[in-house]
Design a protein around this motif. Sequence first.
Motif, PDB file in Angstrom:
ATOM      1  N   UNK A   1      60.588   7.690  42.708  1.00 51.48           N
ATOM      2  CA  UNK A   1      59.812   8.136  41.562  1.00 51.48           C
ATOM      3  C   UNK A   1      58.563   7.301  41.373  1.00 51.48           C
ATOM      4  N   UNK A   2      57.759   7.711  40.438  1.00 52.91           N
ATOM      5  CA  UNK A   2      56.501   7.023  40.179  1.00 52.91           C
ATOM      6  C   UNK A   2      56.720   5.838  39.244  1.00 52.91           C
ATOM      7  N   UNK A   3      56.022   4.731  39.488  1.00 53.38           N
ATOM      8  CA  UNK A   3      56.169   3.568  38.593  1.00 53.38           C
ATOM      9  C   UNK A   3      55.473   3.806  37.267  1.00 53.38           C
ATOM     10  N   UNK A   4      56.039   3.226  36.216  1.00 55.08           N
ATOM     11  CA  UNK A   4      55.443   3.308  34.884  1.00 55.08           C
ATOM     12  C   UNK A   4      55.084   1.904  34.425  1.00 55.08           C
ATOM     13  N   UNK A   5      53.897   1.753  33.867  1.00 59.88           N
ATOM     14  CA  UNK A   5      53.417   0.445  33.420  1.00 59.88           C
ATOM     15  C   UNK A   5      54.193   0.005  32.178  1.00 59.88           C
TER      16      UNK A   5
ATOM     17  N   UNK B   1      54.420  -5.536  36.854  1.00 58.60           N
ATOM     18  CA  UNK B   1      54.135  -5.047  35.508  1.00 58.60           C
ATOM     19  C   UNK B   1      54.581  -3.591  35.322  1.00 58.60           C
ATOM     20  N   UNK B   2      55.437  -3.121  36.228  1.00 62.04           N
ATOM     21  CA  UNK B   2      55.942  -1.751  36.139  1.00 62.04           C
ATOM     22  C   UNK B   2      57.469  -1.763  36.189  1.00 62.04           C
ATOM     23  N   UNK B   3      58.049  -0.595  35.975  1.00 58.90           N
ATOM     24  CA  UNK B   3      59.504  -0.460  36.076  1.00 58.90           C
ATOM     25  C   UNK B   3      59.889   0.376  37.287  1.00 58.90           C
TER      26      UNK B   3
END
Length: 311
Positions: free
Chosen positions: A64-68, A57-59
Motif C-alpha cells: 500500500x501507499x505510505x501515509x505521512x 515519517x510515514x506509516x
Amino acid sequence: MAALHETTATATVPRQRSAGGFHAAEGRTAFFFLLPSLLGVTLFLVLPIIASLVLSFTNWKLLGAPAFVGIANYVRLFTADPQFWPVLRNTLFFTAEYLVLNIVISLGLAVWISSLKMGQRWFRVIFFLPTFTPTIAVAIVWMLIFAPDGLFDSVMSALSIHMPSMLTDQKLAMQAVVIVSLWANVGYNTVLFNAALDMVPVNYLEAARIDGAGAWARFWKIRLPLISPTLFFGTVMTAITSLQVFDQIYVMTRGGPGNATATLGFAIYQRGFENFQMGYASTIAWVMFAMIMALTALQFWLQRKWVHYDN
C-alpha cells in the motif's frame, strides 16, 4: 626585440589554450570512467538513505501507499514501545563488552606476535583467517557448538562443570554472541595493531632499555603512545560495527531467549520484514544512526586526550 616579444607572447596563447583543452578532455574522460561507480553509489546508497529518512515519517507497511505521520513514529519509539529500552540496553551492553574485549585481546595478541623471533607471518595469517569466513557460516557452526547437548555442553560435563545451555539461558545467551563475534573479528585488529607495532622505531626502544626501562615501561611509555592513532582507528571502527550487530543474533538466538539478545539491528529486521512496519523500522534505523554518530563524535573528542600524532 619588441617584435620578438610579441611573437613569443602570441605563440604562448595557443599553447595555454591547448593545455586547458587537454585538461578539460582529461576531466571528461575521468568522469566517464567514474560514472558507473557514481551511479552505483547514488542508486544503492544515497537514494536509499534519503528514502529511509522519508519513510521514518510515514506509516508505510510495505503493502500500500505510505501515509505521512510526522514525528509520531519517534514519539511512539521513545514513549510507547515497551521493547525499545530493553533492546537499547542490550545493544549498549554488547557494544561496551565486545569493544573492550576486542581491543584488549587483539592488542595482547599483536604484542605477543611482535615479540616472536620466528613465525610472525604465519600467526598473522592464522588469526586473520576467521575474518574471511562469512559471519552467517561462523554463527551456524557456533550455534551447533553451543546448542543443548552440543560440543560445549559435552566438554562442560566431562569437566564436571554444571551450567545451563549458553543459548537458552537469558544471562549467558549474550555472552555466547560476544564469544562468536570475538572469534570472527578479533583477527582484523590483531593484524592492524601488529603492523603498527612493527613500525615503532627500534632505536627508541633500545634507548629506553639502556636507560633501564623494563618491558612494561617500554610498552606503556613508548610503544602504546606511538601506535595510538592506529589504536584509535581500530576503536572507532569496532564501535561502529558492534552497534550494528545482527547476523550472529539472527542465526543463533533470534533475539531470545525472551528479548535477552535483541539489539537495534535485529529490531529493525523484525519490525520491517516480519511485522511489515517499514516506516517504524526506518525510525529505529535513524535512531541507531544517531547513536553511531554521537559515539563517533565522542571518540573523536576524547582522542585529543590520548592519541599522539607524530608531527
